[in-house]
Write a protein that holds these residues in place. Structure first.
Motif, PDB file in Angstrom:
ATOM      1  N   ASN A  86       6.601   2.843  -9.950  1.00 36.78           N
ATOM      2  CA  ASN A  86       7.791   3.190  -8.904  1.00 36.78           C
ATOM      3  C   ASN A  86       9.055   2.904  -9.279  1.00 36.78           C
ATOM      4  N   SER A  87       9.374   2.145 -10.358  1.00 34.93           N
ATOM      5  CA  SER A  87      10.624   2.028 -11.016  1.00 34.93           C
ATOM      6  C   SER A  87      11.351   3.172 -11.713  1.00 34.93           C
ATOM      7  N   VAL A  88      10.169   4.015 -11.903  1.00 35.76           N
ATOM      8  CA  VAL A  88      10.636   5.317 -12.703  1.00 35.76           C
ATOM      9  C   VAL A  88      10.116   6.568 -12.272  1.00 35.76           C
ATOM     10  N   VAL A  89       9.590   6.454 -10.672  1.00 36.06           N
ATOM     11  CA  VAL A  89       8.656   7.244 -10.175  1.00 36.06           C
ATOM     12  C   VAL A  89       9.338   8.729 -10.192  1.00 36.06           C
ATOM     13  N   LEU A  90      10.846   8.800  -9.630  1.00 39.57           N
ATOM     14  CA  LEU A  90      11.442  10.039  -9.627  1.00 39.57           C
ATOM     15  C   LEU A  90      11.703  10.515 -10.994  1.00 39.57           C
ATOM     16  N   THR A  91      12.001   9.793 -12.006  1.00 42.04           N
ATOM     17  CA  THR A  91      12.239  10.137 -13.416  1.00 42.04           C
ATOM     18  C   THR A  91      10.895  11.018 -13.812  1.00 42.04           C
ATOM     19  N   VAL A  92       9.713  10.312 -13.546  1.00 40.46           N
ATOM     20  CA  VAL A  92       8.486  10.671 -14.015  1.00 40.46           C
ATOM     21  C   VAL A  92       8.321  12.364 -13.307  1.00 40.46           C
ATOM     22  N   PHE A  93       8.473  12.221 -12.192  1.00 39.25           N
ATOM     23  CA  PHE A  93       8.423  13.822 -11.445  1.00 39.25           C
ATOM     24  C   PHE A  93       9.101  14.555 -11.780  1.00 39.25           C
ATOM     25  N   LEU A  94      10.742  14.360 -12.063  1.00 37.72           N
ATOM     26  CA  LEU A  94      11.265  15.363 -12.552  1.00 37.72           C
ATOM     27  C   LEU A  94      11.190  16.004 -13.794  1.00 37.72           C
ATOM     28  N   TRP A  95      10.835  15.181 -14.759  1.00 32.71           N
ATOM     29  CA  TRP A  95      10.703  15.546 -16.135  1.00 32.71           C
ATOM     30  C   TRP A  95       9.456  15.805 -16.608  1.00 32.71           C
ATOM     31  N   HIS A  96       8.374  15.881 -15.685  1.00 27.23           N
ATOM     32  CA  HIS A  96       6.735  15.934 -16.121  1.00 27.23           C
ATOM     33  C   HIS A  96       6.768  17.442 -16.577  1.00 27.23           C
ATOM     34  N   MET A  97       7.551  18.480 -15.970  1.00 24.00           N
ATOM     35  CA  MET A  97       7.227  19.956 -16.430  1.00 24.00           C
ATOM     36  C   MET A  97       8.025  20.155 -17.624  1.00 24.00           C
ATOM     37  N   SER A  98       8.985  19.434 -17.842  1.00 23.14           N
ATOM     38  CA  SER A  98       9.886  19.541 -19.037  1.00 23.14           C
ATOM     39  C   SER A  98       9.136  19.167 -20.228  1.00 23.14           C
ATOM     40  N   ALA A  99       8.402  18.010 -20.000  1.00 27.87           N
ATOM     41  CA  ALA A  99       7.287  17.653 -21.065  1.00 27.87           C
ATOM     42  C   ALA A  99       6.322  18.532 -21.464  1.00 27.87           C
ATOM     43  N   TYR A 117       0.851  -1.128   0.103  1.00 22.84           N
ATOM     44  CA  TYR A 117      -0.265   0.125  -0.100  1.00 22.84           C
ATOM     45  C   TYR A 117       0.824   1.346  -0.175  1.00 22.84           C
ATOM     46  N   VAL A 118       2.048   1.151   0.659  1.00 24.90           N
ATOM     47  CA  VAL A 118       2.915   2.381   0.548  1.00 24.90           C
ATOM     48  C   VAL A 118       3.441   2.653  -0.566  1.00 24.90           C
ATOM     49  N   ASP A 119       3.596   1.627  -1.506  1.00 19.71           N
ATOM     50  CA  ASP A 119       4.255   1.827  -2.934  1.00 19.71           C
ATOM     51  C   ASP A 119       2.986   2.287  -3.598  1.00 19.71           C
ATOM     52  N   LEU A 120       1.875   1.920  -3.564  1.00 21.38           N
ATOM     53  CA  LEU A 120       0.708   2.530  -4.360  1.00 21.38           C
ATOM     54  C   LEU A 120       0.614   3.968  -3.963  1.00 21.38           C
ATOM     55  N   LEU A 121       0.658   4.259  -2.614  1.00 16.47           N
ATOM     56  CA  LEU A 121       0.347   5.687  -2.402  1.00 16.47           C
ATOM     57  C   LEU A 121       1.336   6.617  -2.990  1.00 16.47           C
ATOM     58  N   ARG A 122       2.855   6.177  -2.955  1.00 14.38           N
ATOM     59  CA  ARG A 122       3.911   6.942  -3.564  1.00 14.38           C
ATOM     60  C   ARG A 122       3.698   7.162  -4.920  1.00 14.38           C
ATOM     61  N   ALA A 123       3.224   6.013  -5.812  1.00  9.52           N
ATOM     62  CA  ALA A 123       2.930   6.281  -7.267  1.00  9.52           C
ATOM     63  C   ALA A 123       1.638   7.146  -7.189  1.00  9.52           C
ATOM     64  N   LEU A 124       0.581   7.097  -6.477  1.00 10.40           N
ATOM     65  CA  LEU A 124      -0.405   7.902  -6.815  1.00 10.40           C
ATOM     66  C   LEU A 124      -0.350   9.427  -6.465  1.00 10.40           C
ATOM     67  N   ALA A 125       0.538   9.456  -5.504  1.00 12.14           N
ATOM     68  CA  ALA A 125       0.780  10.828  -5.103  1.00 12.14           C
ATOM     69  C   ALA A 125       1.649  11.701  -6.318  1.00 12.14           C
ATOM     70  N   ILE A 126       2.406  11.013  -6.993  1.00 11.67           N
ATOM     71  CA  ILE A 126       3.469  11.504  -8.031  1.00 11.67           C
ATOM     72  C   ILE A 126       2.302  11.861  -9.313  1.00 11.67           C
ATOM     73  N   VAL A 127       1.390  10.435  -9.538  1.00 11.94           N
ATOM     74  CA  VAL A 127       0.625  11.005 -10.697  1.00 11.94           C
ATOM     75  C   VAL A 127      -0.179  12.098 -10.373  1.00 11.94           C
ATOM     76  N   MET A 128      -0.726  12.196  -9.240  1.00  9.99           N
ATOM     77  CA  MET A 128      -1.810  13.277  -9.189  1.00  9.99           C
ATOM     78  C   MET A 128      -1.138  14.707  -9.259  1.00  9.99           C
ATOM     79  N   VAL A 129       0.122  14.745  -8.791  1.00  8.07           N
ATOM     80  CA  VAL A 129       0.957  16.079  -8.499  1.00  8.07           C
ATOM     81  C   VAL A 129       1.048  16.157 -10.401  1.00  8.07           C
ATOM     82  N   VAL A 130       1.558  15.316 -10.718  1.00  6.14           N
ATOM     83  CA  VAL A 130       1.754  15.345 -12.162  1.00  6.14           C
ATOM     84  C   VAL A 130       0.521  15.988 -13.186  1.00  6.14           C
ATOM     85  N   LEU A 131      -0.505  15.296 -12.792  1.00  4.54           N
ATOM     86  CA  LEU A 131      -1.858  15.684 -13.730  1.00  4.54           C
ATOM     87  C   LEU A 131      -2.300  17.127 -13.132  1.00  4.54           C
TER      88      LEU A 131
END
Length: 453
Positions: free
Chosen positions: A313-326, A30-44
């Motif tokens: 989660n395997s690329v969660v930080l990459t997604v977070f770092l690059w989402h505004m560049s995208a 569940y902790v891993d799910l929450l980490r992934a969801l948190a980043i996805v929601m911030v990106v969106l």
């Protein structure tokens, strides 16, 4: 290109499936799910709020300043408190394992920061290389500055999280000694500082909340990991409802704005610095997280949902770092060339156009993740048991002093880069980039020195 993609993609998928299948039973999925969801929601949330304009050269702004009705939605999209909650849980588990194997605090910090700093360094190197190339090609400095500023927006939260990670050995020690008293005291401090700043006009003091609010959520993660925060469902449901009621009072009747992210033109924001209202939102989210834990854990026992969580989660930080560049790249490609029309922000056409916008920016981000996601995977081996020791006490002291300097230089540099705004591609930019580069390089050298245990 097909010859490189086709063989590698199945290998990546096989590795993700293997990781999912080999997950130990005791892991809290569940902790891993929450980490992934948190980043996805911030990106969106960031993507939905982006407004690209081309009236006088390409530029951008935040839609929240023009869509007042959308500001309550930030209560759903502002989930960074959950990210710090999850960080506390994960860091407590990592620290406990590290200490059980005989490691010391500095050894843990050295290893724990590796996954954060490797992709961050690659991100900074790529973004600034492109920026300097654009300047050499006579792209207007204000355009370059705006693009760099927008791309670097994720560094605000990353700098705060790195500070929390560096302090984790100390804060976890406080947790082991005082338990729930620590977050209670921190909540009180946040409230007192807000009262001093907003009620009595005391300057500067509110800046402490840039750290204290996130430390509070991190401490709650420690409590959760120790299984002290598992009240009955009715209790946490009541806490969530009470938190919502308090938030309504603080925002509708009280001094805080409704939006939980900064809105252009508002004198007071809930993130600059973080406020007591934002902390109450985080406490409310914590209650909701605990309330949903049982059904979520049942869901994550199924292979497909858990494999999807592992993949993100395997690329969660990459997604977070690059989402505004995208978003920057997509905005220039679609609006700068006229492929997307520039409708008024409060129009139905603009809202409908969010759909092709989101699809396009997601595709650009996917390409960036393919290009840079491997950096995140190439982290150091487990740092559990690392001890910063040499044969000589003087050598040990020297290494510890050097690492302390490197951590300060890295954090100061990253914070300075996050502060760099539009039109600030200048000497200050060079200084903070240099500070980060020196600190990160020394830490990398030290990781190489101790990576063998």
């Amino acid at each position: 290109m097909p010859h490189t993609w086709c063989p590698r993609t199945p290998a990546v998928l096989r590795r993700i499936r293997q990781t999912a299948r080999s997950t130990p039973e005791h892991r809290n999925r569940y902790v891993d799910l929450l980490r992934a969801l948190a980043i996805v929601m911030v990106v969106l949330g960031h993507w939905l709020a982006v407004v690209v304009t081309t009236d006088d050269g390409i530029s951008g702004r935040n839609a929240l300043g023009e869509l007042g009705w959308s500001q309550p939605l930030t209560w759903l999209f502002q989930v960074m408190p959950v990210f710090f909650l999850v960080g506390g849980y994960a860091n407590a588990a990592s620290l406990t394992s590290h200490r059980d194997r005989g490691g010391d605090a500095l050894g843990w910090v050295l290893g724990r920061t590796d996954r954060l700093l490797r992709p961050t360094s690659a991100f900074l190197a790529a973004v600034w290389a492109v920026a300097f190339a654009a300047l050499l090609l006579d792209v207007p400095p204000e355009v370059v500055g705006l693009a760099v500023w927008a791309a670097a927006i994720p560094l605000w939260f990353l700098a705060a999280y790195l500070c929390v990670v560096v302090l984790a050995p100390v804060t976890h020690g406080l947790h082991r000694r005082w338990g729930a008293a620590v977050p209670l005291v921190l909540v009180g401090l946040v409230l007192v500082l807000d009262a001093a700043r907003l009620g009595f006009g005391v300057p500067i003091v509110g800046a402490a909340n840039y750290l204290l609010v996130w430390l509070t959520m991190h401490q709650l993660g420690y409590l959760w990991r120790d299984r002290r925060a598992r009240p009955r469902p009715l209790v946490v449901a009541a806490a969530a409802l009470g938190g919502c009621a308090l938030l309504l009072g603080l925002t509708v009747l009280g001094p805080y704005p409704i939006s939980m992210v900064t809105v252009p033109g508002q004198e007071l924001g809930n993130t600059s610095p973080p406020t007591f209202a934002l902390l109450v939102l985080g406490l409310t989210q914590t209650a909701v997280v605990l309330w949903l834990s049982r059904p979520a854990r049942r869901l994550l026992r199924r292979p497909r949902p858990w494999t999807a969580v592992v993949a993100v989660n395997s690329v969660v930080l990459t997604v977070f770092l690059w989402h505004m560049s995208a978003a920057v790249i997509t905005g220039a490609a679609l609006y700068g060339t006229g492929l997307l029309a520039q409708w008024p922000v409060d129009s139905a056409a603009w809202l409908l156009q969010r759909v092709p916008w989101l699809v396009s920016v997601a595709l650009v981000l996917a390409v960036l993740v393919v290009a840079f996601g491997g950096v995140e995977a190439r982290t150091a081996p487990s740092s559990a048991g690392w001890r910063i020791r040499t044969a000589s006490p003087i050598g040990t002291a020297a290494w510890r002093a050097l690492l302390a300097f490197a951590l300060v230089a890295m954090l100061a540099g990253l914070t300075g880069i996050a502060l760099t705004g539009v039109h600030q591609v200048n000497a200050f930019t060079m200084a903070v980039l240099g500070s980060y580069a020196v600190g990160a390089a020394v830490l990398r050298l030290a990781r190489h020195r101790w990576s063998g245990g």
